[in-house]
Write a protein that holds these residues in place. Structure first.
Motif, PDB file in Angstrom:
ATOM      1  N   ILE A  22       0.824  -1.218   0.000  1.00 43.90           N
ATOM      2  CA  ILE A  22       0.000   0.000   0.000  1.00 43.90           C
ATOM      3  C   ILE A  22       0.855   1.263   0.000  1.00 43.90           C
ATOM      4  N   ALA A  23       1.957   1.267   0.746  1.00 48.91           N
ATOM      5  CA  ALA A  23       2.789   2.468   0.887  1.00 48.91           C
ATOM      6  C   ALA A  23       3.378   2.933  -0.437  1.00 48.91           C
ATOM      7  N   LYS A  24       3.427   2.064  -1.448  1.00 48.99           N
ATOM      8  CA  LYS A  24       4.004   2.422  -2.740  1.00 48.99           C
ATOM      9  C   LYS A  24       2.948   2.715  -3.801  1.00 48.99           C
ATOM     10  N   MET A  25       1.682   2.669  -3.424  1.00 50.47           N
ATOM     11  CA  MET A  25       0.613   2.806  -4.407  1.00 50.47           C
ATOM     12  C   MET A  25       0.243   4.261  -4.648  1.00 50.47           C
ATOM     13  N   THR A  26      -0.297   4.500  -5.827  1.00 54.79           N
ATOM     14  CA  THR A  26      -0.863   5.805  -6.178  1.00 54.79           C
ATOM     15  C   THR A  26      -2.312   5.599  -6.605  1.00 54.79           C
ATOM     16  N   LEU A  27      -3.088   6.678  -6.562  1.00 58.54           N
ATOM     17  CA  LEU A  27      -4.495   6.624  -6.955  1.00 58.54           C
ATOM     18  C   LEU A  27      -4.800   7.823  -7.833  1.00 58.54           C
ATOM     19  N   GLU A  28      -4.952   7.578  -9.128  1.00 61.54           N
ATOM     20  CA  GLU A  28      -5.204   8.648 -10.091  1.00 61.54           C
ATOM     21  C   GLU A  28      -6.708   8.871 -10.264  1.00 61.54           C
ATOM     22  N   GLY A  29      -7.067  10.001 -10.842  1.00 63.58           N
ATOM     23  CA  GLY A  29      -8.471  10.354 -10.993  1.00 63.58           C
ATOM     24  C   GLY A  29      -9.225   9.487 -11.974  1.00 63.58           C
ATOM     25  N   ASN A  30      -8.511   8.806 -12.874  1.00 62.85           N
ATOM     26  CA  ASN A  30      -9.179   7.981 -13.877  1.00 62.85           C
ATOM     27  C   ASN A  30      -9.175   6.501 -13.501  1.00 62.85           C
ATOM     28  N   GLU A  31      -8.917   6.192 -12.222  1.00 60.00           N
ATOM     29  CA  GLU A  31      -8.882   4.795 -11.825  1.00 60.00           C
ATOM     30  C   GLU A  31      -9.642   4.569 -10.523  1.00 60.00           C
ATOM     31  N   ILE A  32     -10.045   3.333 -10.333  1.00 59.15           N
ATOM     32  CA  ILE A  32     -10.698   2.892  -9.111  1.00 59.15           C
ATOM     33  C   ILE A  32      -9.925   1.693  -8.592  1.00 59.15           C
ATOM     34  N   GLN A  33      -9.594   1.736  -7.320  1.00 58.45           N
ATOM     35  CA  GLN A  33      -8.981   0.569  -6.693  1.00 58.45           C
ATOM     36  C   GLN A  33     -10.082  -0.317  -6.132  1.00 58.45           C
ATOM     37  N   LEU A  34     -10.011  -1.588  -6.465  1.00 59.85           N
ATOM     38  CA  LEU A  34     -10.975  -2.557  -5.960  1.00 59.85           C
ATOM     39  C   LEU A  34     -10.218  -3.667  -5.239  1.00 59.85           C
ATOM     40  N   TRP A  35     -10.384  -3.700  -3.934  1.00 57.16           N
ATOM     41  CA  TRP A  35      -9.709  -4.696  -3.107  1.00 57.16           C
ATOM     42  C   TRP A  35     -10.658  -5.846  -2.801  1.00 57.16           C
ATOM     43  N   LEU A  36     -10.200  -7.058  -3.065  1.00 59.28           N
ATOM     44  CA  LEU A  36     -10.963  -8.266  -2.771  1.00 59.28           C
ATOM     45  C   LEU A  36     -10.142  -9.088  -1.779  1.00 59.28           C
ATOM     46  N   LEU A  37     -10.587  -9.092  -0.522  1.00 57.09           N
ATOM     47  CA  LEU A  37      -9.844  -9.771   0.533  1.00 57.09           C
ATOM     48  C   LEU A  37     -10.583 -11.019   1.017  1.00 57.09           C
ATOM     49  N   HIS A  38      -9.810 -12.071   1.286  1.00 58.85           N
ATOM     50  CA  HIS A  38     -10.327 -13.269   1.927  1.00 58.85           C
ATOM     51  C   HIS A  38      -9.952 -13.167   3.412  1.00 58.85           C
ATOM     52  N   TRP A  39     -10.914 -12.772   4.222  1.00 57.10           N
ATOM     53  CA  TRP A  39     -10.608 -12.407   5.607  1.00 57.10           C
ATOM     54  C   TRP A  39     -10.114 -13.596   6.436  1.00 57.10           C
ATOM     55  N   GLU A  40     -10.516 -14.806   6.105  1.00 61.15           N
ATOM     56  CA  GLU A  40     -10.099 -15.962   6.900  1.00 61.15           C
ATOM     57  C   GLU A  40      -8.592 -16.200   6.833  1.00 61.15           C
ATOM     58  N   ASP A  41      -7.955 -15.675   5.789  1.00 61.32           N
ATOM     59  CA  ASP A  41      -6.504 -15.813   5.653  1.00 61.32           C
ATOM     60  C   ASP A  41      -5.755 -14.632   6.260  1.00 61.32           C
ATOM     61  N   LEU A  42      -6.478 -13.723   6.921  1.00 62.51           N
ATOM     62  CA  LEU A  42      -5.877 -12.493   7.431  1.00 62.51           C
ATOM     63  C   LEU A  42      -6.070 -12.320   8.937  1.00 62.51           C
ATOM     64  N   LEU A  43      -6.266 -13.390   9.662  1.00 63.68           N
ATOM     65  CA  LEU A  43      -6.583 -13.277  11.080  1.00 63.68           C
ATOM     66  C   LEU A  43      -5.468 -12.591  11.871  1.00 63.68           C
ATOM     67  N   SER A  44      -4.206 -12.913  11.569  1.00 61.67           N
ATOM     68  CA  SER A  44      -3.089 -12.255  12.259  1.00 61.67           C
ATOM     69  C   SER A  44      -3.031 -10.779  11.890  1.00 61.67           C
TER      70      SER A  44
END
Length: 239
Positions: A22-44
């Motif tokens: 995330i720290a290296k990402m940019t977000l331009e006006g002509n784009e949408i970021q769509l995050w799809l997370l599987h929460w069961e793999d992210l418990l820690s």
């Protein structure tokens, strides 16, 4: 990361493995970021970062009796806060999120950044949409048997939408329309206070006489089997 282009807007898709980038990402006006997370793999990850949620957010999450509901809610709130902090260049704890009249989360002090976000979760999936300079809405549903889907379509959708679904005799198509409509009312901030038959899904467009000043586009999000999702965004700029 995957990208797809539609109506001059690039939708960039991310998942669990990109969380440490995330720290290296940019977000331009002509784009949408769509995050799809599987929460069961992210418990820690959830356990470690839940401290960045505000006291109100933690209180809200803890109200859920069901463990899965708590984890889904926490995942969406943590990721949203991390993304907003990054794009506003502030600490995660300083992100201020309030709620609109109908309960839509709204970012405070957003005049300079023009950020828009929306969250949805179902089953094992958490979706977070993030954009700059345009409003977004997202909805995901785990598909399940719904014998009365035609009755629901008749009662809640427009006559034309009901006709299309009825002629197709396709339960998956019902869920496609339902998630598109949910994503739209989440985007405009009314939630289900707005009648679902007061606007119409026509292909990739949303026709709503009450929102003539804006052009709204919906895109089906291709998911793993058993889930259906749609993202809705404003083609003309605005937050």
């Amino acid at each position: 990361m995957q990208s797809e282009r539609g109506f001059s807007i690039v939708i960039k898709k991310y998942g669990n493995c990109e969380l440490d980038k995330i720290a290296k990402m940019t977000l331009e006006g002509n784009e949408i970021q769509l995050w799809l997370l599987h929460w069961e793999d992210l418990l820690s990850w959830i356990t470690y970062y839940r401290k960045i949620m505000s006291s109100q957010e933690q209180e809200y999450v803890n109200r859920f009796v069901n463990y899965d509901d708590r984890m889904r809610s926490a995942t969406g709130k943590i990721l949203t806060r991390k993304l907003l902090a990054h794009y506003m260049n502030i600490s995660q704890e300083k992100v201020e999120i309030s709620k609109s009249k109908y309960g839509k989360p709204i970012l405070e002090n957003n005049h300079e950044f023009l950020l828009s976000f929306n969250v949805s979760h179902s089953g094992k999936i958490v979706l977070v949409a993030m954009a700059r300079g345009r409003i977004v809405g997202i909805d995901v549903e785990r598909q399940h048997s719904m014998p009365d889907y035609l009755s629901l379509a008749k009662n809640f959708f427009t006559d034309k939408e009901f006709e299309i679904i009825s002629n197709a005799n396709n339960e998956e198509l019902f869920f496609d329309y339902w998630t598109a409509k949910e994503a739209y009312v989440k985007a405009i901030g009314t939630g289900l206070n707005k009648e679902l038959n007061s606007f119409e899904i026509r292909g990739n467009k949303i026709i709503d006489s009450a929102e003539q000043s804006s052009k709204w586009i919906r895109r089906k999000v291709y998911m793993q089997e058993g889930y259906i999702a749609n993202i809705v965004y404003q083609l003309t700029g605005g937050t």
